[in-house]
Design a protein around this motif. Structure first.
Motif, PDB file in Angstrom:
ATOM      1  N   GLY A   1     -28.924 -35.586  -2.990  1.00 27.99           N
ATOM      2  CA  GLY A   1     -28.433 -35.313  -4.151  1.00 27.99           C
ATOM      3  C   GLY A   1     -27.049 -35.253  -4.470  1.00 27.99           C
ATOM      4  N   SER A   2     -26.554 -34.474  -5.541  1.00 28.45           N
ATOM      5  CA  SER A   2     -25.083 -34.439  -5.781  1.00 28.45           C
ATOM      6  C   SER A   2     -24.792 -33.087  -6.408  1.00 28.45           C
ATOM      7  N   ALA A   3     -23.443 -32.628  -6.333  1.00 31.22           N
ATOM      8  CA  ALA A   3     -23.049 -31.367  -6.856  1.00 31.22           C
ATOM      9  C   ALA A   3     -21.793 -31.623  -7.674  1.00 31.22           C
ATOM     10  N   LEU A   4     -21.560 -30.792  -8.921  1.00 36.23           N
ATOM     11  CA  LEU A   4     -20.652 -30.665  -9.634  1.00 36.23           C
ATOM     12  C   LEU A   4     -20.107 -29.375  -9.634  1.00 36.23           C
TER      13      LEU A   4
ATOM     14  N   SER B   1      -0.377 -20.497 -24.300  1.00 35.32           N
ATOM     15  CA  SER B   1      -1.851 -20.860 -23.649  1.00 35.32           C
ATOM     16  C   SER B   1      -1.661 -21.799 -22.778  1.00 35.32           C
ATOM     17  N   ASP B   2      -2.500 -21.855 -21.694  1.00 31.32           N
ATOM     18  CA  ASP B   2      -2.551 -22.908 -20.680  1.00 31.32           C
ATOM     19  C   ASP B   2      -4.047 -23.068 -20.300  1.00 31.32           C
ATOM     20  N   TYR B   3      -4.381 -24.213 -19.995  1.00 27.37           N
ATOM     21  CA  TYR B   3      -5.856 -24.537 -19.606  1.00 27.37           C
ATOM     22  C   TYR B   3      -5.846 -25.323 -18.251  1.00 27.37           C
ATOM     23  N   LEU B   4      -6.622 -24.702 -17.284  1.00 25.49           N
ATOM     24  CA  LEU B   4      -6.553 -25.253 -15.887  1.00 25.49           C
ATOM     25  C   LEU B   4      -8.035 -25.917 -15.594  1.00 25.49           C
ATOM     26  N   LEU B   5      -8.063 -27.248 -15.440  1.00 24.22           N
ATOM     27  CA  LEU B   5      -9.373 -27.805 -14.791  1.00 24.22           C
ATOM     28  C   LEU B   5      -9.304 -28.276 -13.526  1.00 24.22           C
ATOM     29  N   ARG B   6     -10.362 -27.814 -12.611  1.00 25.27           N
ATOM     30  CA  ARG B   6     -10.633 -28.124 -11.294  1.00 25.27           C
ATOM     31  C   ARG B   6     -12.102 -28.435 -11.155  1.00 25.27           C
ATOM     32  N   GLN B   7     -12.402 -29.935 -10.983  1.00 31.56           N
ATOM     33  CA  GLN B   7     -13.667 -30.165 -10.902  1.00 31.56           C
ATOM     34  C   GLN B   7     -13.860 -31.058  -9.725  1.00 31.56           C
ATOM     35  N   THR B   8     -14.982 -30.784  -8.887  1.00 31.84           N
ATOM     36  CA  THR B   8     -15.203 -31.422  -7.575  1.00 31.84           C
ATOM     37  C   THR B   8     -16.759 -32.042  -7.606  1.00 31.84           C
TER      38      THR B   8
ATOM     39  N   SER C   1     -28.696 -27.308  -1.568  1.00 39.88           N
ATOM     40  CA  SER C   1     -27.618 -26.486  -1.061  1.00 39.88           C
ATOM     41  C   SER C   1     -26.240 -27.233  -1.360  1.00 39.88           C
ATOM     42  N   ALA C   2     -25.126 -26.700  -2.036  1.00 41.68           N
ATOM     43  CA  ALA C   2     -24.100 -27.283  -2.759  1.00 41.68           C
ATOM     44  C   ALA C   2     -23.098 -27.665  -1.299  1.00 41.68           C
ATOM     45  N   ALA C   3     -23.324 -27.641  -0.247  1.00 38.91           N
ATOM     46  CA  ALA C   3     -22.546 -27.954   0.946  1.00 38.91           C
ATOM     47  C   ALA C   3     -22.800 -29.529   1.253  1.00 38.91           C
ATOM     48  N   GLY C   4     -21.482 -30.003   1.021  1.00 35.29           N
ATOM     49  CA  GLY C   4     -21.602 -31.535   1.121  1.00 35.29           C
ATOM     50  C   GLY C   4     -20.073 -32.062   0.993  1.00 35.29           C
ATOM     51  N   PRO C   5     -19.916 -33.196   1.417  1.00 37.07           N
ATOM     52  CA  PRO C   5     -18.420 -33.741   1.339  1.00 37.07           C
ATOM     53  C   PRO C   5     -18.009 -34.127  -0.075  1.00 37.07           C
ATOM     54  N   GLU C   6     -17.047 -33.942  -0.112  1.00 39.49           N
ATOM     55  CA  GLU C   6     -16.300 -34.412  -1.601  1.00 39.49           C
ATOM     56  C   GLU C   6     -16.287 -35.746  -2.006  1.00 39.49           C
ATOM     57  N   THR C   7     -16.786 -36.390  -3.176  1.00 42.87           N
ATOM     58  CA  THR C   7     -16.612 -37.625  -3.572  1.00 42.87           C
ATOM     59  C   THR C   7     -16.032 -37.997  -4.651  1.00 42.87           C
ATOM     60  N   GLN C   8     -15.301 -37.082  -5.411  1.00 47.01           N
ATOM     61  CA  GLN C   8     -14.378 -37.096  -6.394  1.00 47.01           C
ATOM     62  C   GLN C   8     -13.790 -35.899  -6.718  1.00 47.01           C
ATOM     63  N   PHE C   9     -12.736 -35.874  -7.135  1.00 44.74           N
ATOM     64  CA  PHE C   9     -11.842 -34.709  -7.621  1.00 44.74           C
ATOM     65  C   PHE C   9     -11.021 -34.978  -9.002  1.00 44.74           C
ATOM     66  N   VAL C  10     -11.315 -34.104  -9.865  1.00 40.12           N
ATOM     67  CA  VAL C  10     -10.628 -34.382 -11.149  1.00 40.12           C
ATOM     68  C   VAL C  10      -9.539 -32.803 -11.484  1.00 40.12           C
TER      69      VAL C  10
ATOM     70  N   VAL D   1      -4.861 -35.204 -11.787  1.00 41.48           N
ATOM     71  CA  VAL D   1      -5.085 -35.935 -10.519  1.00 41.48           C
ATOM     72  C   VAL D   1      -6.482 -36.527 -10.492  1.00 41.48           C
ATOM     73  N   GLN D   2      -6.662 -37.716  -9.852  1.00 39.03           N
ATOM     74  CA  GLN D   2      -8.102 -38.188 -10.074  1.00 39.03           C
ATOM     75  C   GLN D   2      -8.231 -38.698  -8.288  1.00 39.03           C
ATOM     76  N   ARG D   3      -9.023 -38.346  -7.738  1.00 39.52           N
ATOM     77  CA  ARG D   3      -9.435 -38.739  -6.298  1.00 39.52           C
ATOM     78  C   ARG D   3     -10.770 -38.987  -5.988  1.00 39.52           C
ATOM     79  N   PHE D   4     -10.817 -40.145  -5.424  1.00 41.32           N
ATOM     80  CA  PHE D   4     -12.405 -40.708  -5.048  1.00 41.32           C
ATOM     81  C   PHE D   4     -12.418 -40.842  -3.607  1.00 41.32           C
ATOM     82  N   THR D   5     -13.341 -40.168  -2.895  1.00 40.32           N
ATOM     83  CA  THR D   5     -13.369 -40.044  -1.304  1.00 40.32           C
ATOM     84  C   THR D   5     -14.767 -40.798  -0.932  1.00 40.32           C
ATOM     85  N   PRO D   6     -14.736 -41.913   0.009  1.00 43.32           N
ATOM     86  CA  PRO D   6     -13.676 -42.890  -0.046  1.00 43.32           C
ATOM     87  C   PRO D   6     -13.204 -43.575  -1.239  1.00 43.32           C
ATOM     88  N   GLY D   7     -12.070 -44.016  -1.430  1.00 41.96           N
ATOM     89  CA  GLY D   7     -11.802 -44.712  -2.309  1.00 41.96           C
ATOM     90  C   GLY D   7     -10.399 -44.330  -3.172  1.00 41.96           C
TER      91      GLY D   7
END
Length: 760
Positions: free
Chosen positions: A388-391, A428-435, A444-453, A491-497
């Motif tokens: 599966g996947s997790a966000l 004011s400030d707004y911080l986004l960290r999404q993996t 279980s949410a343990a798994g390798p990162e595929t995307q980070f925003v 930042v926008q990161r894909f792993t791999p990619g």
């Protein structure tokens, strides 16, 4: 159906001698004064706690808004964390245009397009009153107020107070041959006291256990000739029955296979909040709060399909009535979401009767945990595990600070007694960290990162406003707000990619305001208001993206802010039997931010873009008749006629001249209440919402079906009984006529409601 325990009503003085009336249970709380600035230069509408309890069945805080003029609340079910606000000129999918405050603390979540206000930080029985302001006419509020500002005021104790509440709902819902009963429960406890040393405290606990009706369905549309395309691939197809055929909003024939994508949400939510305050002197005080909200949701699905042996079919190649379909393995995949959020705020202020007063307000909202785990296989298979996947969004959040000084004039002072001044600084400030993660076992949410925003936006604003009494009966309110906005850490990161970072970006806006009011007589007030407002892009609107080959398609890191120029002309007449208000309004917005197909590039892409110009014009009528000649009989009604048109859209020119999305042509709510004695009351409300569109090219020609934006015709009833033993009972039904309405997702059907409150 279970009952409910609840909170306290504000104490009411009664100078009449009514020996037959039963005592009304109450606790001592401070007067429910409006949280808005005095002499608001715009249309405002308010509901007190007693009015809300008498007129409406309120299960969640946002229910208090559903009968307000020109208001749409996209609450799909009780416990919905996506209960978005729509207003005069903006849709429920334009969340950043609604500014929601609780005791001056921000509840709006300007992190994403579908991030609703954090209603969870308020319990229904806490609300002393709700005030709504329309349009960008006050310099005091940030640019997100270009749509609607909602100010919730909570009760504050002036003596010992304690109360408890239990509430329940039961809904029987059927669609596409699937019928079931869905139950919701909620319990609350409220405890507070005003201490002898000048301090006070209030402790609130709220628990909710709720289950939604199916929210969406897996379907396949036929082509324009009415034929269903044969899916690619080969192999035998399993014969099935249970496929339901209907017509989609676009007019195409549609095959529906079941409730999918986590359609049924069973959510358990808990809120614990401690509010406190201290009076250092008669003129200086401080107050604050700390609140924690937890949510555990399990989302499941139901297939309509059965094979010849009567067994459920969830995926694969199937055939029905000579047609072949291919159902992906994840079409009916469940998901689980766990959320742990924390919010805290502190206010220090002075309370001089006149002259200068100051206030400082700071707050912080943080997602300690926010994880959604998605299975990759249907419910029966997923229960044993599998990929599966997790966000995850841990660390995401926002902070606010407001410094304000206000001057209240006195006769003969340095202003001549004619100027009420407000000066302020906002930050004011707004911080986004999404993996996103790939999971070997979705449990279980343990798994390798595929995307980070990731990304951050900051807003700094200064403002000044002067309410100038020109002469008896005439007041001019002039304001100016200057804002500086910054977007960074994108930042926008894909792993791999691929991976990409975005440069620092800054912008600014200056927004003038002007309002002129004239009290023609003691019973008639006329007002003209105009204002400019600027709504800057959110982090997700800027940096959220998808991978396409070796490149990243981003929403648009160069999005321009939405700039609104608004006018309203209003007349309010006080009559013998009540009052009546008529308001004509126009909102002209440049560079509306919207997700659409870009036909100006090749290949065409769909992402967040600026729509050149959208203009809304309308007429709003609202009135209250509470002196109808029958003791206790009252009428509260409103109706809005509006037309929102797309005037410019270079990237998608076929939409020009079309109606803007999710803004109904007609909206109305009419409440008739009867309270002949203080011991009981009965009320009925009929709400109507007219034709609207979900597509900016207005291609959804059939609105009143699943997936469309339908008309809504709903009748609600409420009976409330208050006993001498501090017990309050309420029975009601929402949507008595079982109207089936959709805002893409289905709204609830007929829902029975019961509540019991006890004041200690």
């Amino acid at each position: 159906m279970s009952l409910a325990l609840a909170c306290a009503l504000p104490a009411h003085a009664d100078t009449t001698d009514d020996t037959d009336a039963a005592p009304v249970p109450s606790v001592t709380v401070s007067a429910s004064k409006s949280a808005l600035e005095a002499g608001m230069p715009a249309t405002t509408v308010s509901k007190t706690q007693d009015e809300l309890l008498q007129q409406q069945n309120i299960f969640n805080p946002e229910d208090a808004l559903r009968n307000m003029p020109s208001m749409t609340i996209r609450k799909r079910y009780s416990g919905d964390r996506n209960a978005l606000v729509g207003g005069r000129s903006f849709s429920t999918s334009q969340a950043p245009r609604a500014l929601v405050l609780m005791d001056g603390y921000l509840l709006s979540n300007f992190l994403g397009r579908f991030d609703a206000p954090r209603w969870n930080m308020v319990a229904p029985e806490e609300m002393a009153r709700v005030d709504v302001v329309y349009g960008p006419y006050s310099a005091v509020y940030a640019g997100n107020s270009i749509g609607t500002t909602i100010a919730i005021t909570t009760v504050k104790p002036t003596a010992f107070m304690a109360s408890a509440r239990l509430a329940s709902q039961v809904q029987e819902y059927d669609a596409y041959g699937l019928q079931d009963r869905y139950r919701n429960y909620q319990g609350s406890v409220l405890l507070g006291d005003k201490l002898a040393d000048g301090g006070w405290y209030k402790l609130m606990f709220n628990h909710q256990d709720a289950t939604s009706q199916p929210m969406q369905y897996y379907s396949v549309n036929a082509n324009t000739s009415g034929a269903f395309p044969v899916p690619a691939g080969s192999g035998a197809a399993t014969p099935v029955n249970g496929v339901v055929y209907d017509i989609a909003p676009t007019g195409l024939r549609r095959a529906v296979f079941g409730a999918n994508a986590g359609a049924i949400d069973h959510t358990r939510q808990d809120t614990v909040k401690l509010s406190f305050g201290y009076d250092f002197s008669p003129s200086v005080s401080a107050e604050g709060f700390v609140a924690a909200w937890n949510n555990d949701s399990v989302n499941s699905n139901l297939t309509f399909l059965k094979n010849t042996a009567g067994e459920a079919v969830w995926s694969g190649r199937v055939s029905n009535d000579g047609k072949i379909f291919s159902i992906p393995s994840n079409a009916f995949a469940p998901y689980i979401r766990q959320e742990r959020h924390l919010q805290a705020g502190l206010t220090v202020k002075t309370r001089n009767r006149d002259g200068w007063n100051g206030s400082a307000v700071i707050s912080r909202y943080r997602l300690l945990e926010d994880t959604q785990r998605n299975a990759g296989t249907p419910d029966p298979v997923a229960s044993a595990g599998g990929g599966g996947s997790a966000l995850q969004r841990e660390g995401t959040g926002f902070r606010t600070m407001e410094l304000q000084a206000r001057y209240t004039p006195t006769a003969g002072d340095w202003t001549g007694g004619a100027h009420s001044l407000t000066l302020g600084l906002h930050a004011s400030d707004y911080l986004l960290r999404q993996t996103s993660r790939s999971l070997a076992d979705w449990r279980s949410a343990a798994g390798p990162e595929t995307q980070f925003v990731g990304g951050k936006t900051e807003l700094l604003g200064v403002y000044v406003q002067d309410a100038w009494r020109l002469q008896p009966g005439w007041t001019a309110t002039m304001g100016l707000r200057a804002e500086r906005w910054e977007a960074s850490q994108g930042v926008q990161r894909f792993t791999p990619g691929p991976s990409e970072t975005y440069p620092l970006r800054r912008d600014h806006a200056v927004s003038p305001k002007l309002s002129l009011s004239w009290n023609v007589s003691a019973d008639l007030e006329l007002r003209m208001s105009s204002g400019k407002g600027t709504r800057f892009p959110t982090v997700a609107e800027l940096f959220q993206g998808t991978q396409s080959g070796a490149s990243i398609i981003v929403n648009d890191p160069g999005l321009r802010p939405e700039r609104s120029t608004a006018f309203e002309w209003s007349a309010e007449q006080r009559l013998t039997m009540g009052n009546l208000r008529a308001t004509v309004f126009q909102d002209d917005v440049r560079d509306t931010i919207w997700s659409q197909l870009n036909l100006a590039v090749f290949p065409n892409v769909t992402n967040n873009q600026n729509v050149g110009r959208v203009r809304t014009r309308g007429l709003e009528l609202a009135g209250v008749a509470d002196r109808l000649g029958v003791d206790g009989l009252a009428l509260d009604a409103n109706i809005t006629y509006s037309k929102a048109l797309i005037l410019e859209n270079a990237n998608y020119p076929v939409s020009v001249g079309k109606r803007w999305v999710r803004v109904p042509h007609v909206r109305s709510a009419t409440t008739l209440s009867y309270a002949p004695a203080r011991s009981w009351s009965i009320a009925g409300t009929f709400r109507y919402s007219g034709r609207q569109f979900n597509e900016i090219n207005n291609s959804d020609i059939l609105p009143d079906v699943y997936g469309g934006l339908s008309r809504q015709k709903q009748l609600d009833l409420r009976l409330r009984v208050l006993s001498a033993s501090h017990l309050e009972l309420a029975l009601g039904v929402d949507n008595l006529n079982d109207d089936r309405a959709y805002q893409s997702h289905p709204f609830p059907g007929r829902t029975l409601f019961a509540e019991v409150r006890y004041v200690f």
